[in-house]
Design a protein around this motif. Structure first.
Motif: not given
Length: 811
Positions: A536-564
């Motif tokens: 959970n990343i606070p708002a700053s000059d780099r962007g608004p309040e946001r979060l990063w979702y991090g998972s295995a390198a191989a999961a790039e397409y798999h996780d995006m499909d699942w979330l969307k």
């Protein structure tokens, strides 16, 4: 012709016919197959049609065993029998001890799937196959279920039974366009009119990318010319009184099976040739490429030496036709990345032999949402944006040249390397890095002592053992630096981001600004779908309040499909991938805080930046986002840096670490340390065949929290209790790690399967993870590991053998 159906399968070879048949077996009768010519008119009709149980992992063994059982059933069906020579037996030859060791491992692995292989010596090979010479031969792997089948009859039988169940097959019908609508349904345009469908399946063999282009996608599939010939009658076969076993020879790159009273002999020559790279003629159907036996003469000479009878007979006919390959040789069976209600079953280089199983697993995915086996090894989403025609062709050539040579642990073949790199790749190479490959990314495996250091290939601990141990020791005692590229990273914004992810995870993940949490995603059957770190990343000059979702390198397409796929229209959530824009530098060890403080402003004390914190900062002058997390079990920081600034951040960290004994470490050291801590790998321990309680994730599950995906199914499973339990084992061997897939035995019974194994340098143990019968999950339970044919003692120990109180990583 229908104007509306539930599923349209495009392609009438083994892939399409098997899918159609199995959809009806799953209870869907409103399904259609469209074929531009006749059934089997692509690659299927000229297939050598060998049907073996052999596979590189348990999923492949399982689907091939299903194929054999299905083909036996069809063979014996009086209504539409199929010509099937089942049980002729087959031998995979070997002339090195390393190959024989590998065969013993595959026998151990297959036993866990109910399949028995036999490892036999050279004399027994010759006794079972009297046409072969034992010169330069150690032995082989025997598959008693091996055989061959009539490919045209097989496909016609599958189509016949599918039609009986209500399916329809339209031959001589050309698909001209595919249009997807806002509700994710499809219109399939054909030269005989349109068909509206909920779901489309691409089963188009070597024409896969013609149909893929209609969807706006490209599939990493390339075709190779493949030749075999059929001999005249061989007297020794007539005299044998039994059918000859099939033969597959990695020594001379050929195979042979009986065809009437002669042999069908096929070749995997080194001077091989791609096909159709610049397009395929519309009229190429039931067709072949020109014969080119000159190209296989070197392979043929080896076949003559192994089978002298070949020198005494003539050739009846030669077949040279295209077969399809993917980047890693395994097919693409499952959801098409980035598309909804679109599936594929393509790249089946051994299509007839295993196509029954592939169609079976695909039909389960389409109807049930998941197959009974974890299908990641054949999932189309295991490849991401680096896969293009040129790379696929390079890897197809390499796989073709090594058709019968399995991959050893830590073997990374040279074709298509450097597909994905960072600014540090050449610098790390200059420092002696040996690289492994993760989803196309070149990632440091370990640092070599000299440029000519090349460990031998086997299932034993290799010559890099002490090198990896030294890397681990320096992380434990001082501080180490490791580049982790390709880590899957999504930026999630919007007012509903927390409620959306709360629905995705089976437990509670922190929503506090500046804090990090770990959570697990389930599928609709209550099984483990994925693992993700949430920052959970606070708002700053780099962007608004946001979060990063991090998972295995191989999961790039798999996780995006699942979330969307689970976003609703009324949710204010945006998901953006940063996976290819940033790279992680991992700083780990008791001196990590000191090094970080020397190159980044701010208070990095335990009080100001405790474990599981996130903060934006600068490493030197390079912008970075730091997470206080550890996969090693030591005090550690993940430093996420934009690739444009990665070199500057690396130099700042190296300079700051000079005074503190900092050295580089690689993926092998990470894997050893994560096992000592009880940390799991996605698609090793975290698979869709088990629920979170079976996987030992109880502390991450809140069954009674608000609605989450898989909740109802998980509660039903909880009522029945576990079928398996994940345990940590100590293996009584200093010679070799427990390879994934190996069987655990008690007497003659298989009681578990290894998922991962490695040496734990900090605890001095040979460690393994395994799913075992629940009654054997208690600490102190003993069993035996079938380690490449040797039965080795294995004992269940408490998880997290290193620093079980997590004091070092919280320091």
């Amino acid at each position: 012709m229908k104007s509306r159906t539930k599923v349209v399968v495009i392609g009438g070879g083994i892939a399409g016919c098997s899918t159609l048949y199995h959809l009806t077996q799953e209870g869907w009768s409103d399904v259609v197959l469209i074929e531009r010519d006749e059934l089997t008119s692509g690659t299927t009709w000229h297939s050598a049609a060998q049907v073996t149980n052999f596979g590189m992992n348990q999923t492949m063994v399982g689907l091939k065993s299903h194929s054999i059982a299905l083909y036996k059933k069809l063979c014996d069906d009086p209504e539409y029998p199929v010509g099937y020579h089942h049980g002729d037996g087959g031998i995979r030859l070997a002339n090195t001890e390393a190959q024989m060791q590998g065969y013993r491992h595959f026998a151990s692995m297959a036993r866990g799937m109910g399949t028995e292989f036999e490892v036999i010596d050279a004399a027994e090979c010759a006794r079972r196959h009297p046409l072969i010479s034992t010169e330069n031969l150690l032995g082989g792997l025997w598959d008693g279920e091996d055989g061959d089948i009539d490919p045209a009859q097989l496909c016609q039988a599958l189509a016949f039974h599918a039609r009986k169940a209500g399916a329809e097959v339209y031959r001589h019908t050309n698909v001209t366009a595919l249009t997807q609508h806002k509700d994710d349904t499809w219109t399939v345009e054909t030269d005989k009119g349109p068909i509206d469908a909920d779901i489309v399946v691409n089963a188009c063999g070597y024409r896969v990318n013609e149909v893929g282009a209609m969807m706006g996608v490209h599939h990493p599939v390339a075709s190779m010319e493949h030749q075999y010939f059929v001999t005249e009658d061989i007297p020794a076969i007539l005299e044998a009184g039994h059918r000859m076993p099939l033969l597959r020879c990695p020594i001379s790159d050929y195979y042979a099976r009986q065809e009437k009273n002669g042999l069908l002999v096929g070749f995997y020559e080194q001077d091989c040739k791609t096909w159709g790279m610049d397009g395929i003629s519309p009229s190429f159907a039931n067709d072949l490429c020109p014969d080119d036996l000159e190209r296989v003469m070197d392979v043929l000479e080896g076949a003559f030496e192994r089978m002298p009878a070949l020198t005494e007979v003539g050739i009846k006919r030669v077949v040279n036709g295209p077969i399809t390959y993917t980047i890693d040789g395994a097919p693409l069976v499952g959801p098409i990345p980035g598309k909804r209600n679109a599936f594929c079953i393509i790249g089946l280089r051994a299509g007839v032999g295993e196509g029954g199983g592939h169609g079976w697993l695909l039909a389960q995915q389409i109807v049930q949402g998941e197959a009974q086996y974890d299908t990641w090894c054949i999932d189309p989403r295991r490849f991401t944006g680096h896969t293009n025609v040129e790379l696929t062709a390079l890897k197809a050539i390499e796989d073709y040249q090594n058709e019968f040579r399995f991959h050893f642990p830590h073997e990374h073949r040279p074709a298509g390397r450097n597909a994905k790199t960072t600014p540090l790749t050449p610098l790390l190479a200059a420092e002696g890095a040996e690289f492994t490959v993760v989803n196309g990314w070149e990632r440091v495996d370990y640092i070599k002592p000299s440029p000519d250091f090349h460990p031998s290939l086997s299932f034993d601990f290799d010559e890099a053992f002490d090198i990896v141990g030294a890397e681990v020791r320096n992380v434990q005692e001082n501080v180490g630096l490791c580049e982790v590229n390709g880590f899957n990273r999504f930026e999630v914004t919007g007012a509903d981001r927390h409620s959306f992810l709360d629905r995705m995870f089976c437990g509670t993940v922190t929503k506090k600004e500046g804090r990090v949490g770990l959570g697990y995603l389930l599928n609709h059957h209550g099984m483990v779908k994925g693992e993700a770190t949430i920052a959970n990343i606070p708002a700053s000059d780099r962007g608004p309040e946001r979060l990063w979702y991090g998972s295995a390198a191989a999961a790039e397409y798999h996780d995006m499909d699942w979330l969307k796929s689970h976003l609703t229209a009324d949710e204010d959530v945006q998901i953006r991938s940063l996976t290819n824009d940033q790279t992680i530098l991992v700083l780990a060890g008791p001196k990590a805080r000191t090094v970080l403080s020397a190159c980044a402003r701010g208070d990095w004390s335990k009080e100001a930046f405790p474990w599981l914190s996130v903060r934006e900062c600068f490493i030197g002058f390079a912008p970075a986002t730091v997470l206080g997390v550890s996969f090693s079990g030591e005090l550690a920081y993940e430093i996420h840096v934009p690739n444009a600034s990665l070199y500057a951040a690396y130099l700042a960290l190296r300079q700051a670490g000079e005074a503190h004994g900092m050295t580089l470490f690689g993926a092998r050291a990470v894997d050893s340390m994560r096992m000592e801590k009880g940390f799991m790998h996605w698609k090793a321990e975290l698979i869709t065949e088990f629920d979170p309680f079976e996987t030992g994730l109880e502390r991450f599950v809140k069954p009674e929290k608000g609605n989450f995906i898989g909740q109802a199914a998980l509660k039903r499973r909880m009522a029945h209790g576990p079928t398996r339990k994940l345990v940590t084992l100590e293996i009584d061997s200093t010679k070799a790690p427990a390879p994934g897939g190996a069987s655990l035995m008690q007497g003659q019974s298989v009681v578990g399967t290894i998922t991962s194994g490695d040496w734990g340098y900090r605890v001095g143990m040979n460690l393994a993870y395994a799913f075992v019968l629940p009654e054997l999950a208690e600490v102190g339970s003993t069993m035996q590991l079938d380690l490449c044919g040797d039965l080795i003692g294995a004992e269940v120990i408490a998880p997290t053998p290193y620093d079980p109180g997590y004091t070092r990583m919280r320091a």
